[in-house]
Design an enzyme around this catalytic site. Structure first.
Site, PDB file in Angstrom:
ATOM      1  N   LYS A  79      51.095  34.624  58.463  1.00 34.42           N
ATOM      2  CA  LYS A  79      50.062  35.199  57.593  1.00 34.42           C
ATOM      3  C   LYS A  79      48.996  35.861  58.452  1.00 34.42           C
ATOM      4  O   LYS A  79      48.707  35.396  59.556  1.00 34.42           O
ATOM      5  CB  LYS A  79      49.397  34.084  56.775  1.00 34.42           C
TER       6      LYS A  79
ATOM      7  N   SER B  17      41.153  31.848  46.457  1.00 37.84           N
ATOM      8  CA  SER B  17      40.652  32.554  47.645  1.00 37.84           C
ATOM      9  C   SER B  17      41.020  34.030  47.592  1.00 37.84           C
ATOM     10  O   SER B  17      40.246  34.883  48.035  1.00 37.84           O
ATOM     11  CB  SER B  17      41.235  31.924  48.914  1.00 37.84           C
TER      12      SER B  17
ATOM     13  N   ARG C  74      45.653  24.284  39.063  1.00 38.35           N
ATOM     14  CA  ARG C  74      44.715  25.029  38.215  1.00 38.35           C
ATOM     15  C   ARG C  74      45.361  25.451  36.910  1.00 38.35           C
ATOM     16  O   ARG C  74      44.746  25.503  35.872  1.00 38.35           O
ATOM     17  CB  ARG C  74      44.206  26.279  38.964  1.00 38.35           C
TER      18      ARG C  74
ATOM     19  N   HIS D 142      37.601  24.618  46.019  1.00 42.87           N
ATOM     20  CA  HIS D 142      38.025  23.700  47.089  1.00 42.87           C
ATOM     21  C   HIS D 142      37.006  22.576  47.245  1.00 42.87           C
ATOM     22  O   HIS D 142      37.363  21.403  47.352  1.00 42.87           O
ATOM     23  CB  HIS D 142      38.124  24.453  48.430  1.00 42.87           C
TER      24      HIS D 142
END
Ligand code: PNS
Length: 160
Positions: free
Chosen positions: A42, A129, A91, A18
């Site tokens: 979440k 993460s 990514r 990040h």
């Protein structure tokens, strides 16, 4: 004209990946708002306040970066902050489909908003993460993958 970019995410917790993208985003915009999304569906490991503190500790002082949190739609938050660009990281190919859908939906909801995809440093492309949480849970070595503040927060959270 000042160009404001938003880099939204869960940041649970922030990683060096990040941080890498935030610094790259500074090359594209005058101001970067790093925005922690509040998602009631979440159950995050770290509270929004903790994630903002960890982002602050990870990034350090930088006058062109603002840390914020938001609930509701990103498209609305961007409009309220007069941001014209959303920055997201890509990514791997596996990221592409959901990011593509999100970019198109955000543009439909806010036609003044363009999504820009940035690629992180090669040695951070596998980082996420969720992997960091998993390694942290079992006391694995996260040197170079998260800031010392995040490593310490994970140790405290998992009692490792
Ligand atoms: O770090 P993440 O979990 O990949 O970030 C996803 C995030 C927070 C950017 C995305 O879920 C989001 O924008 N949430 C806010 C609600 C919203 O606008 N949803 C519709 C997107 S098309």
């Amino acid at each position: 004209m000042t160009h404001t970019a938003i880099y939204p995410g869960s940041f649970d917790p922030p990683t060096r990946g990040h941080e890498d993208l935030i610094r790259r985003a500074l090359g594209l915009a005058d101001r970067v708002i790093v925005a922690v999304a509040i998602n009631p569906n979440k159950a995050p490991l770290f509270s929004v306040e903790e994630r903002l503190r960890l982002l602050d500790a990870t990034i350090g002082p930088e006058p062109r970066i603002e840390l914020a949190s938001f609930s509701g739609l990103l498209a609305d938050f961007a409009r309220s902050r007069e941001a014209t660009v959303v920055v997201r990281g890509l990514r791997a190919v596996s990221d592409f489909e959901s990011e593509f859908q999100m970019a198109l939906m955000n543009r439909r909801l806010n036609p003044g908003l363009e999504t820009v995809f940035l690629v992180p440093a090669l040695d951070l492309t596998y980082l996420s993460s969720s992997l960091v949480r998993e390694v942290g849970r079992f006391g694995g070595n996260l040197d170079g993958l998260v800031s010392p503040a995040v490593a310490e927060a994970l140790r405290q959270r998992f009692g490792a």
